[in-house]
Structure formats: structure tokens, C-alpha cells
Design an enzyme around this catalytic site. Structure first.
Site, PDB file in Angstrom:
ATOM      1  N   ARG A 154       0.813  -1.211   0.000  1.00  0.00           N
ATOM      2  CA  ARG A 154       0.000   0.000   0.000  1.00  0.00           C
ATOM      3  C   ARG A 154       0.851   1.268   0.000  1.00  0.00           C
ATOM      4  NH1 ARG A 154      -3.622  -0.490   5.103  1.00  0.00           N
ATOM      5  NH2 ARG A 154      -4.217   1.588   4.430  1.00  0.00           N
ATOM      6  N   ARG A 173       3.158   8.653  -6.073  1.00  0.00           N
ATOM      7  CA  ARG A 173       2.360   9.588  -6.881  1.00  0.00           C
ATOM      8  C   ARG A 173       3.257  10.358  -7.829  1.00  0.00           C
ATOM      9  NH1 ARG A 173      -0.155  11.748  -1.496  1.00  0.00           N
ATOM     10  NH2 ARG A 173      -1.469   9.995  -0.910  1.00  0.00           N
ATOM     11  N   ARG A 204       5.641  -5.811  17.498  1.00  0.00           N
ATOM     12  CA  ARG A 204       6.684  -4.807  17.662  1.00  0.00           C
ATOM     13  C   ARG A 204       6.131  -3.742  18.604  1.00  0.00           C
ATOM     14  NH1 ARG A 204      11.779  -5.722  16.551  1.00  0.00           N
ATOM     15  NH2 ARG A 204      12.147  -3.535  16.013  1.00  0.00           N
ATOM     16  N   ARG A 241      11.712   8.110  13.979  1.00  0.00           N
ATOM     17  CA  ARG A 241      11.207   9.428  13.630  1.00  0.00           C
ATOM     18  C   ARG A 241      11.184  10.323  14.865  1.00  0.00           C
ATOM     19  NH1 ARG A 241       4.682   8.593  12.446  1.00  0.00           N
ATOM     20  NH2 ARG A 241       4.101   7.772  14.489  1.00  0.00           N
ATOM     21  N   GLU A 294      11.001   8.332  18.591  1.00  0.00           N
ATOM     22  CA  GLU A 294      10.411   6.999  18.642  1.00  0.00           C
ATOM     23  C   GLU A 294      11.452   5.944  18.271  1.00  0.00           C
ATOM     24  OE1 GLU A 294       6.849   6.598  16.382  1.00  0.00           O
ATOM     25  OE2 GLU A 294       5.880   8.339  17.289  1.00  0.00           O
ATOM     26  N   TYR A 310      -3.708  -4.351  12.878  1.00  0.00           N
ATOM     27  CA  TYR A 310      -3.421  -2.928  12.997  1.00  0.00           C
ATOM     28  C   TYR A 310      -4.533  -2.163  12.290  1.00  0.00           C
ATOM     29  CZ  TYR A 310      -1.305   1.622  12.800  1.00  0.00           C
ATOM     30  OH  TYR A 310      -1.082   2.960  12.943  1.00  0.00           O
ATOM     31  N   ASP A 318      -6.355   1.749  11.465  1.00  0.00           N
ATOM     32  CA  ASP A 318      -6.419   3.200  11.576  1.00  0.00           C
ATOM     33  C   ASP A 318      -7.608   3.563  12.458  1.00  0.00           C
ATOM     34  OD1 ASP A 318      -4.198   3.755   9.971  1.00  0.00           O
ATOM     35  OD2 ASP A 318      -5.393   3.714   8.129  1.00  0.00           O
TER      36      ASP A 318
END
Length: 365
Positions: free
Chosen positions: A171, A175, A248, A279, A299, A346, A348
Site C-alpha cells: 500500500r 504519486r 513490535r 522518527r 520513537e 493494525y 487506523d
């Protein structure tokens, strides 16, 4: 029994379900082993800045029903997630778009960028990608993969990309426009005042008990309600009797800095092994803050151990089979399951809300 529902977990799934149950005249007790509501969407104010204590949560959805629903509980700003990536001192826009390709190769048009990527894909000669490395190269070519995917992904998962399944990266947004909007969803933003205030409103009318571990007080708690909605780790529900699922997890280092702007962006990914963290989040930029100080969070990804917060399920064949076994056991025992940990998926945030709404519609009479 005092309650219709005992809801284990005061995160987003549990809160939405509790809200819907309460609206239908049901009495709910919501418990959480942490000392606060909100689960992983919990935000805490530090120096006037709403800090995402368990990692950045950026709301986005294409589901108008979900957007209309959550907008009842907060006003959302127009924040657009446009992360940047740092690779050995080089800065690139994410997701991969014409700004990325122009910086990397000096190309200007989509045709030039496509030609460059297709040249690298052809050179690699990958027909049926068998792992994440091959999948990524077959999508964006070797150079983008090496600079912006390989080392970052290996830090995330603790494995060589050749040992990771291809589906993890299928995914990946690519672009050929000059558009740094990471998500293509029409509804995006950050709630003014943080996510905790949303959870507070969702839980209005419920009884709440914090610092309450369901697994340690199960017999006593289950006597209080007709049904139990469980949103915790599905393997922990059975004491890991058939084995532990793999996850994880993340370690966070949060720091207040006496500057008004540390990195100029809410999310900056560090894609090489030179940086041990994946990040840095600068929280004030989620809400366009003008505070004199700033708060940043580094993180670090690490393997999950018992006692850690499980963030990302390792959805390979072995783990998925074990999770299915545990879910069957839970359903036979009469538990109602929902959320990221109980489903071993997982999600969203918009999918969590949608799932909770659909469950409430299906089972609450």
C-alpha cells in the site's frame, strides 16, 4: 448484576461502544489498567501543547459516516500530514511524489520520473516479488528503496527486508504529482484540544475505573455485568497458554526544548541506521501552535516483551493462525471482542470507530 456491559479498555473502541450502549439505555462499567482514559490516543498538555503520548495519531478517513460521528465530539482543524524523510543529511518529501523524485534525480515532469523508475525496475528484473525488498524495488526502483525504505523498515521491524513479507509495503503511496499529502482521504485533521477530550465525551454517563487490571480481577469484575466486551491482547486473556503472539513495540523519549521550532514539521522520519530512532514528532505543529517552547518525541522500535505495550502485530501465517485460535476460545467463553489487540490487526482510527459502531448496532437490543 449492576451493569449490562463491562468494557475492558478505555481506548477508542471501548469508548465508542460504551457511548453507543449508553445511548441505547444500557449501563456500562469501563475499566482500564492504565491510570488514564484514551488508550493509545491519549493526549496530555505540556507547556500548552497537546502531546500525543503514545505516538502520533492523525485522523483521516474516506468514510463520511465516521467523520460525521467523530465530529460530534470535537472540532477538527485542517492539518494535512506531510512528513519529510532525512537520509544521511539529505531531506526528501513523503509520500513518494514528484517533489521526492525531483530532489533525488533532478527530474521535472512525471514522464521523466516514470522513465527513471521504470529503468531501475527493468534492471532489477523482478517478476514475482517474494519479499519486501523485491516488492519495494518493483514499485519505486532501487535508489528510492535504498534511501527511503530499506533501513527505515529494518529499524521498524528488526529484520532484514529480504526476510519480511511483500504485503507489508503493497500500500506504499507513489504519486506522480507535486502533492505532499500523505493520505488521499477527503476528511483529515487533528481535534482541537487533543484526543483525550473526545474520549471524555464518549464516556459521559458511564462508570469508569482506572488502574484496574481485568486479568488480575476477572472473577470479581465479571460478576458485575451481564456481558464483557474485551479490547485487550487476545493471547493475554488466556495467560498465553497456547503461546505468545508476536508484536513490535515502541519506546518514546519526550523532551521539552526551550526553542519555539525544532524541526519545522510535525513528523520527520530518519531513514538510515545512523539515527537509532525511526522518527521525531514535534507535537505543536499538529495544531499550528505558537508557544514559546516546543515538545519533541523520539520513537524507537523494539521487539515486544511481556509488560511492554503491544503496538504492531506481526501478521504472518503462524501468528494469524494462533490469533484465530485464541479468538475462537474467547468467543466460546462468551466474550465480545473488538479493537486492535483483540482482533490482532493494525487499524487506523476510522476503522476502529466503524467497527465499534457496527458491533453496537449488531448486538445491542
Amino acid at each position: 448484576m449492576k451493569y449490562d456491559y463491562l468494557i475492558v479498555g478505555a481506548g477508542l473502541f471501548g469508548a465508542v461502544f460504551a457511548c453507543e450502549a449508553t445511548a441505547r439505555g444500557k449501563k456500562c462499567l469501563v475499566i482500564d489498567k492504565r491510570g488514564h482514559i484514551g488508550g493509545n490516543v491519549y493526549t496530555e498538555e505540556i507547556e500548552g501543547i497537546n502531546v500525543h503520548c503514545y505516538g502520533a495519531h492523525i485522523f483521516h478517513t474516506a468514510n463520511k459516516r465516521v467523520w460525521d460521528y467523530i465530529s460530534r465530539f470535537a472540532k477538527f482543524n485542517n492539518f494535512i500530514n506531510s512528513p519529510v524523510a532525512v537520509y544521511r543529511g539529505e531531506v526528501y518529501n513523503l509520500p513518494f511524489n514528484m517533489n521526492t523524485f525531483s530532489k533525488m534525480w533532478g527530474v521535472v515532469t512525471p514522464a521523466e520520473a516514470r522513465a527513471k523508475i521504470e529503468e531501475q525496475i527493468k534492471k532489477a528484473g523482478i517478476v514475482n516479488p517474494a519479499n519486501l525488498e523485491q516488492q519495494a524495488i518493483s514499485m519505486v526502483g532501487e535508489e528510492v528503496y535504498l534511501k527511503l525504505v530499506k533501513e527505515y523498515t529494518e529499524k521498524q521491524w528488526g529484520r532484514d527486508c529480504k526476510d519480511l513479507p511483500a504485503f507489508i509495503i503493497k500500500r506504499l503511496p507513489v504519486r506522480f504529482t507535486y502533492d505532499n499529502n500523505y493520505f488521499s482521504d477527503p476528511y483529515q485533521g487533528i481535534p482541537a484540544g487533543g484526543y483525550t477530550k473526545i474520549i471524555e465525551k464518549l464516556l459521559y454517563g458511564c462508570d469508569i475505573k482506572l488502574n484496574c487490571d481485568f486479568l488480575e480481577n476477572r472473577a470479581e469484575l465479571e460478576k458485575l455485568a451481564v456481558k464483557t466486551v474485551y479490547t485487550g491482547a487476545i493471547d493475554a486473556l488466556f495467560g498465553y497458554g497456547s503461546g505468545k503472539l508476536e508484536y513490535r513495540t515502541l519506546r518514546f523519549e519526550t523532551e521539552v526544548l526551550d526553542v519555539d521550532n525544532f524541526q519545522g514539521n510535525a513528523v520527520v522520519n530518519y531513514t538510515s541506521h545512523e539515527a537509532p530512532y525511526t522518527r521525531i514528532i514535534e507535537h505543536k505543529h499538529f495544531e499550528f501552535g505558537g508557544q514559546p517552547k516546543t515538545v519533541i518525541t523520539r520513537e524507537y522500535s523494539k521487539p515486544w516483551e511481556e509488560g511492554d505495550e503491544p503496538y504492531y502485530p506481526v501478521n504472518d501465517e503462524k501468528n494469524n493462525a494462533l490469533a484465530s485460535k485464541y479468538r475462537e476460545m474467547a468467543e466460546r467463553a462468551g466474550y465480545i471482542l473488538g479493537g486492535r489487540l483483540a482482533d490482532y490487526r493494525y487499524y487506523d482510527m476510522d476503522k476502529v470507530i466503524e467497527n465499534a459502531l457496527l458491533l453496537a448496532e449488531r448486538i445491542i437490543k
